[in-house]
Design a protein around this motif. Structure first.
Motif, PDB file in Angstrom:
ATOM      1  N   LEU A   1       3.155  -2.187  29.030  1.00 13.56           N
ATOM      2  CA  LEU A   1       2.349  -1.641  30.117  1.00 13.56           C
ATOM      3  C   LEU A   1       0.950  -1.262  29.614  1.00 13.56           C
ATOM      4  O   LEU A   1      -0.056  -1.550  30.265  1.00 13.56           O
ATOM      5  CB  LEU A   1       3.048  -0.412  30.715  1.00 13.56           C
ATOM      6  CG  LEU A   1       2.331   0.273  31.870  1.00 13.56           C
ATOM      7  CD1 LEU A   1       2.224  -0.643  33.085  1.00 13.56           C
ATOM      8  CD2 LEU A   1       3.049   1.568  32.254  1.00 13.56           C
ATOM      9  N   CYS A   2       0.908  -0.625  28.434  1.00 13.95           N
ATOM     10  CA  CYS A   2      -0.402  -0.255  27.858  1.00 13.95           C
ATOM     11  C   CYS A   2      -1.257  -1.496  27.618  1.00 13.95           C
ATOM     12  O   CYS A   2      -2.454  -1.493  27.922  1.00 13.95           O
ATOM     13  CB  CYS A   2      -0.207   0.495  26.531  1.00 13.95           C
ATOM     14  SG  CYS A   2       0.502   2.135  26.719  1.00 13.95           S
ATOM     15  N   LEU A   3      -0.637  -2.564  27.096  1.00 13.92           N
ATOM     16  CA  LEU A   3      -1.381  -3.805  26.846  1.00 13.92           C
ATOM     17  C   LEU A   3      -1.903  -4.399  28.159  1.00 13.92           C
ATOM     18  O   LEU A   3      -3.063  -4.807  28.249  1.00 13.92           O
ATOM     19  CB  LEU A   3      -0.477  -4.830  26.146  1.00 13.92           C
ATOM     20  CG  LEU A   3      -0.236  -4.594  24.650  1.00 13.92           C
ATOM     21  CD1 LEU A   3       0.924  -5.450  24.148  1.00 13.92           C
ATOM     22  CD2 LEU A   3      -1.496  -4.888  23.840  1.00 13.92           C
ATOM     23  N   ALA A   4      -1.040  -4.426  29.167  1.00 16.18           N
ATOM     24  CA  ALA A   4      -1.437  -5.004  30.457  1.00 16.18           C
ATOM     25  C   ALA A   4      -2.565  -4.178  31.089  1.00 16.18           C
ATOM     26  O   ALA A   4      -3.532  -4.730  31.632  1.00 16.18           O
ATOM     27  CB  ALA A   4      -0.233  -5.067  31.401  1.00 16.18           C
ATOM     28  N   GLU A   5      -2.437  -2.866  31.020  1.00 15.40           N
ATOM     29  CA  GLU A   5      -3.462  -2.000  31.606  1.00 15.40           C
ATOM     30  C   GLU A   5      -4.775  -2.103  30.840  1.00 15.40           C
ATOM     31  O   GLU A   5      -5.857  -2.054  31.425  1.00 15.40           O
ATOM     32  CB  GLU A   5      -2.972  -0.544  31.621  1.00 15.40           C
ATOM     33  CG  GLU A   5      -2.040  -0.253  32.768  1.00 15.40           C
ATOM     34  CD  GLU A   5      -2.706  -0.523  34.108  1.00 15.40           C
ATOM     35  OE1 GLU A   5      -3.656   0.178  34.464  1.00 15.40           O
ATOM     36  OE2 GLU A   5      -2.289  -1.479  34.777  1.00 15.40           O
TER      37      GLU A   5
END
Ligand SMILES: [Fe+2]
Ligand SMILES: [Fe+2]
Length: 311
Positions: A274-278
């Motif tokens: 999620l952190c990477l996508a955000e």
């Protein structure tokens, strides 16, 4: 004349084969075009919101208790204060007018983050006891490197945490909306910082560049080490440079199983994804020719195969 001021006046070197950048449609790091691009990115995307007129939503008792119970508000206020002062110190030590204007805007935005937090704290009756003492940094360049890489780490995780808070309904959308510009400003800050770091290194003469590269690596390594100690429950980050006044930070641990992301219970791996996508989503809106913050995304992608053992 400061070290940075001297660097600003140095002739623009050629950090790599010009044809390579031309062929790839990229700009040459250290060129005037590069400087214009990363400074204008920060200056032209300024959001003129005013903390004084933010409409703070009234909260249900359980949500209010959740908000006031978070143990890090004094640390958050201290961090914004110290970050703004360190940014102002590097702005004052910079002779290039465009870079100085951009970093001074960054310092203004950090001060504004502090005011947003203070207004929220006052509105919801949160009690804090921030340590507002500050010692001006003897070496503004080193301090900015430490502050910038610290922001790269913290922003990467806050992008994911913010999205979880949004998706889970942990806080109401009206409160999330207030903090959206603050989070996006951090994306702009780290994008500006990594480009400034590469530009400043390229501006050094060829004999001084390795020393600046070593300084960048040392700043990155010290911030990574402090965050690792924080994550393991040791002494946390101090305001402005990452420590935490000896508080027991276990209270800050998020009970991941209480949240879902993409329809699945939150795990370390899904949180990192999620952190990477955000991170990608927040960076996608800026000029593709700018260099991106890569340390955290690369570290997380490298760690991903091992995270399946961590749940
Ligand atoms: Fe900030
Ligand atoms: Fe920032």
């Amino acid at each position: 004349m400061t070290e940075l001021a001297a660097a600003d006046r140095a002739p623009v070197p050629l950090p790599g084969p010009v044809w390579r950048y031309a062929r790839e449609g990229r700009i040459r790091p250290g060129s005037d075009e590069h400087k214009q691009l990363f400074c204008r990115m920060l200056l032209d995307t300024f959001d003129p919101y005013k903390p004084a007129i933010i409409p703070w939503p009234s909260l249900a008792p359980d949500v209010l208790a959740r908000l006031t119970g978070l143990p890090f508000w004094d640390i958050a206020v201290e961090t914004e204060l110290h970050t703004s002062k360190n940014m102002q110190a590097i702005a004052d030590a910079t002779s290039d007018p465009l870079i100085r204007e951009a970093i001074a805007l960054n310092a203004f935005e950090e001060r504004r983050h502090k005011v947003v937090l203070e207004n929220m704290i006052r509105f919801y009756g949160i009690e804090i006891d921030p340590d507002e003492s500050f010692t001006p940094p003897p070496d503004p360049v080193w301090k900015y490197l430490c502050t910038g890489y610290g922001e790269c780490f913290d922003s990467f995780f806050s992008f994911g945490l913010f999205q979880i808070a949004k998706d889970s309904g942990y806080f109401p959308p009206e409160l999330i909306d207030v903090f959206e510009p603050v989070i996006q400003e951090e994306a702009r800050h780290i994008l500006f910082f990594v480009n400034w770091a590469v530009y400043t290194q390229a501006q050094r003469n060829m004999f001084m560049r390795p020393a600046f590269g070593a300084q960048r690596f040392a700043a990155l390594a010290t911030r990574a080490w402090k965050r690792m100690k924080f994550a393991k429950g040791g002494v946390g980050p101090k305001a402005g440079e990452g420590s935490e006044k000896g508080k027991n930070n276990s209270a800050m641990t998020i009970e991941g199983r209480n949240f879902v992301t993409g329809g699945e219970p939150l795990t370390i791996k899904s949180f990192m994804k999620l952190c990477l996508a955000e991170n990608d989503r927040r960076m996608a809106r800026y000029d593709a020719r700018l260099l991106r913050p890569l340390a955290m995304p690369r570290l997380m992608k490298a760690a991903m195969p091992f995270l399946r053992f961590a749940g």
